[in-house]
Design a protein around this motif. Structure first.
Motif, PDB file in Angstrom:
ATOM      1  N   SER A 436       0.799  -1.212   0.000  1.00 28.67           N
ATOM      2  CA  SER A 436       0.000   0.000   0.000  1.00 28.67           C
ATOM      3  C   SER A 436       0.835   1.266   0.000  1.00 28.67           C
ATOM      4  O   SER A 436       0.381   2.306  -0.460  1.00 28.67           O
ATOM      5  CB  SER A 436      -0.921  -0.003   1.231  1.00 28.67           C
ATOM      6  OG  SER A 436      -0.157  -0.230   2.407  1.00 28.67           O
ATOM      7  N   VAL A 437       2.047   1.220   0.490  1.00 24.67           N
ATOM      8  CA  VAL A 437       2.837   2.433   0.632  1.00 24.67           C
ATOM      9  C   VAL A 437       3.259   2.986  -0.730  1.00 24.67           C
ATOM     10  O   VAL A 437       3.292   4.196  -0.937  1.00 24.67           O
ATOM     11  CB  VAL A 437       4.073   2.168   1.523  1.00 24.67           C
ATOM     12  CG1 VAL A 437       5.001   3.372   1.556  1.00 24.67           C
ATOM     13  CG2 VAL A 437       3.626   1.818   2.939  1.00 24.67           C
ATOM     14  N   ALA A 438       3.573   2.113  -1.672  1.00 26.59           N
ATOM     15  CA  ALA A 438       4.073   2.563  -2.980  1.00 26.59           C
ATOM     16  C   ALA A 438       2.986   3.193  -3.840  1.00 26.59           C
ATOM     17  O   ALA A 438       3.297   3.880  -4.814  1.00 26.59           O
ATOM     18  CB  ALA A 438       4.717   1.391  -3.724  1.00 26.59           C
ATOM     19  N   GLY A 439       1.721   2.962  -3.521  1.00 27.56           N
ATOM     20  CA  GLY A 439       0.645   3.605  -4.273  1.00 27.56           C
ATOM     21  C   GLY A 439       0.505   3.084  -5.686  1.00 27.56           C
ATOM     22  O   GLY A 439       0.915   1.970  -6.021  1.00 27.56           O
ATOM     23  N   ALA A 440      -0.065   3.938  -6.547  1.00 27.31           N
ATOM     24  CA  ALA A 440      -0.330   3.558  -7.942  1.00 27.31           C
ATOM     25  C   ALA A 440       0.926   3.801  -8.772  1.00 27.31           C
ATOM     26  O   ALA A 440       1.017   4.748  -9.546  1.00 27.31           O
ATOM     27  CB  ALA A 440      -1.514   4.356  -8.488  1.00 27.31           C
TER      28      ALA A 440
END
Length: 616
Positions: A436-440
């Motif tokens: 989730s931390v790295a995002g899109a």
């Protein structure tokens, strides 16, 4: 008029939502005469410590967006604690005064890399998205996590109108400038107000005898839109709208491509060495072919990807499968014209892993071309990869087909600098499917979009184009980056070309889709199969059989692709498994059979969206 209640108070001055209570939508609003209408007056006051300021670090287009770190209030509060730009509205109103008649259609303007107005109330209907800056903006909006629109505006003065049908709180962002944030409340009735600088408000035209209940402090709770007694799937509505926009009458890929159920042992593999290996382990190599054609020339090429190599002293299983794939490619008879490696050679981007993969690839003596995966990139930001395999994008023409290789992995927003992550920590966030931390992070980027448009401009619109990418060039399942975030812009570039095939890795599974005039084929990994996503599996996909978790050669393989002079396009998967077929027709057999049972709960980090960095 029915009994009315104060629905809630919403302060929108940055990233914060304040005093919101969302109820289920009522019946459609009806205008009617209001006799002796009253008014509601009040003041929104903020009690307690204010949230910390939001830090903005412009990382691009600084000549327009400004330079240097700046801080902005998340809630604007005056000296007497009055909240500015809070939206106050009445709920459960199904009849009353007429809607105000605006002087013009509501707009949200990208101006100096900010949204103007920052907060607004609009009725359901048209909204004009404007770019007043001389730089590209990619404006998108959401109701909670449900997308509403996603628009590329590369030109100054550009205006795009979109119809907003749902009511509620709409968040507005820009993919190109990650710090940009705006809000709109799409009202279901005209009883609303925006507070002034001192926090005061007035709502007029209230019907006589109506009761007013004052809402308390609540976190935002998203309501569900219902149609005919069922919950509407707004993501599906969005996809249908996209399909209507892209699939103009008669628009679809060249119909010569077929996905067949036929699987077979490829004759070129029945040499002494390879056949003995297959017999020893009980594997039946099943070839994955795409037979393409242009003119009278036939040829073959091979695809291998997603080997996810660890050092040999950590994991030999993935090494064995990568070696096997390369030997089988080399054994093709007649030989393949070239091999495309589709990314994720390494698991953690370790130079030891990449050097190991490079040595294994030397087994193949034909021409080789490469595109990276995220696992290859984020330890050293691609330095080792590019030293071994060169830069992207690239293109070449071969026997009447234009081939293109794009990098869809290197354009993540900078989530690591502000958090002072080490390269290993940065890589660790990339090396998880549902991280989730790295995002899109998956995207083509405007630089490659411009390059792609220029590269194809000299190519006849009816001649075949094959685009190699690590991620699919359409929206399959964004939480796992089974997409590129700017896929709509990619489709705008590809739309004029009538025979486009996108071949991609990353998903580790049998996939087929058509978007406009582009077909898309997902390839197997040699390492492991991913499960099909909980939703978004293309309707044209026939899911592969459930993989046996006890057999690490089940559900994996590689691909052989052929360009046939006969003009027929055919795809088959080379899957290492004991079965005599690969597609699961019945739900108990299908790899998609468990999709409905997957219930995903967003992690806390998923809500940590606005990073200091921005997308390229």
């Amino acid at each position: 008029m029915n009994r009315m209640a104060t629905h809630g108070l919403m302060a929108l001055a940055g990233a914060a939502l304040f005093l919101v209570l969302v109820a289920d939508p009522a019946a459609p609003y009806e205008e009617a005469a209001v006799a002796d209408g009253g008014s509601v007056k009040g003041k929104v006051v903020f009690n307690g410590p204010l949230p910390s300021k939001r830090k903005i670090v412009p990382t691009k287009d600084r000549e327009v967006c400004g330079s240097g770190i700046r801080e902005v209030d998340q809630i604007t509060v005056g000296p007497d604690k009055g909240v500015q730009e809070a939206i106050v509205y009445l709920a459960k109103v199904d009849k009353g005064k007429a809607w105000p008649k605006p002087a013009k259609t509501p707009e949200v303007n990208n101006l100096k890399c900010d949204f103007v107005p920052h907060v607004q109330v609009i009725p359901p209907g048209d909204l004009v998205v404007v770019n007043s800056d001389p730089v590209l903006h990619n404006t998108k909006s959401f109701f909670d996590r449900t997308p509403v629109f996603n628009l590329a505006l590369p030109n100054q003065g550009q205006r795009i109108t979109r119809s907003i049908k749902r009511t509620g709180i709409m968040r507005i962002e820009c993919d190109a400038h990650g710090w940009m944030l705006g809000w709109a409340y799409v009202a279901d009735n005209p009883y609303y107000a925006i507070t002034s600088k001192d926090g005061t408000f007035t709502i007029t035209g209230q019907g006589q005898g109506a009761d007013v209940d004052h809402g308390g402090a609540h976190e935002e709770v998203a309501g569900e839109a219902r149609e005919g007694g069922r919950v509407m799937d707004h993501l599906q509505d969005e996809r249908r709208e996209i399909a209507r926009a892209l699939k103009t009458p008669g628009a679809r890929p060249d119909p010569s491509l077929q996905i067949t159920r036929r699987t077979f042992v490829h004759k070129s593999l029945l040499t002494a060495g390879v056949a003995a290996g297959a017999a020893t382990f009980g594997w039946f190599p099943l070839i994955n072919t795409v037979d393409l054609a242009w003119g009278q020339t036939a040829f073959k090429f091979a695809w291998v990807s997603d080997t996810h190599l660890y050092p040999k002293n950590v994991n030999t299983r993935f090494v064995e499968k990568a070696v096997r794939a390369m030997k089988e490619v080399q054994a093709m008879n007649p030989p393949a014209d070239f091999l495309i490696f589709g990314g994720d050679l390494a698991q953690l981007g370790d130079p030891v892993e990449l050097d190991l993969g490079n040595d294994i690839l030397k087994e193949v003596k034909i021409r080789k071309v490469f595109i990276p995966g995220e696992h290859d990139w984020y330890l050293d930001m691609g330095k080792k990869w590019e030293a071994l395999f060169g830069k992207q994008p690239w293109t070449f023409d071969h026997k009447g087909v234009r081939f293109v290789g794009l990098d869809t992995v290197s354009r993540a927003a900078d989530y690591w600098t502000a958090k002072k992550m080490t390269p290993t920590e940065r890589m660790g966030h990339m090396a998880t499917l549902d991280g989730s931390v790295a995002g899109a992070w998956a995207g083509v980027g405007r630089d490659q979009l411009e390059w792609l448009n220029k590269t194809l401009s000299s190519w006849a619109k009816d001649r075949p184009v094959i685009v190699f990418t690590h991620n699919p060039l359409y929206e399959y399942y964004p939480p796992w980056n089974f997409w590129v975030r700017d896929w709509r812009e990619v489709q705008e570039v590809l739309k004029p070309y009538k025979n486009v095939t996108n071949i991609h890795g990353h998903t580790h599974q049998v996939l087929y889709n058509e978007i406009g005039t582009m077909r898309s084929i997902g390839m197997l990994a040699t390492s492991w199969p991913w499960p099909y996503a909980p939703d978004g599996v293309p309707a044209l996909t026939k899911c592969h059989l459930r993989a046996d978790p006890g057999d690490h050669f089940d559900g994996v393989g590689w691909a052989q692709l052929s360009v046939a002079a006969a003009g027929k396009v055919e795809n088959e998967y080379m899957m290492w498994r004991k079965k005599d077929h690969i597609l699961g027709e019945a739900q108990p057999d299908s790899g998609c059979g468990d999709n409905g049972n997957q219930i995903l709960t967003p992690r806390l980090a998923d809500r940590e969206w606005v990073y200091p960095g921005s997308y390229k």
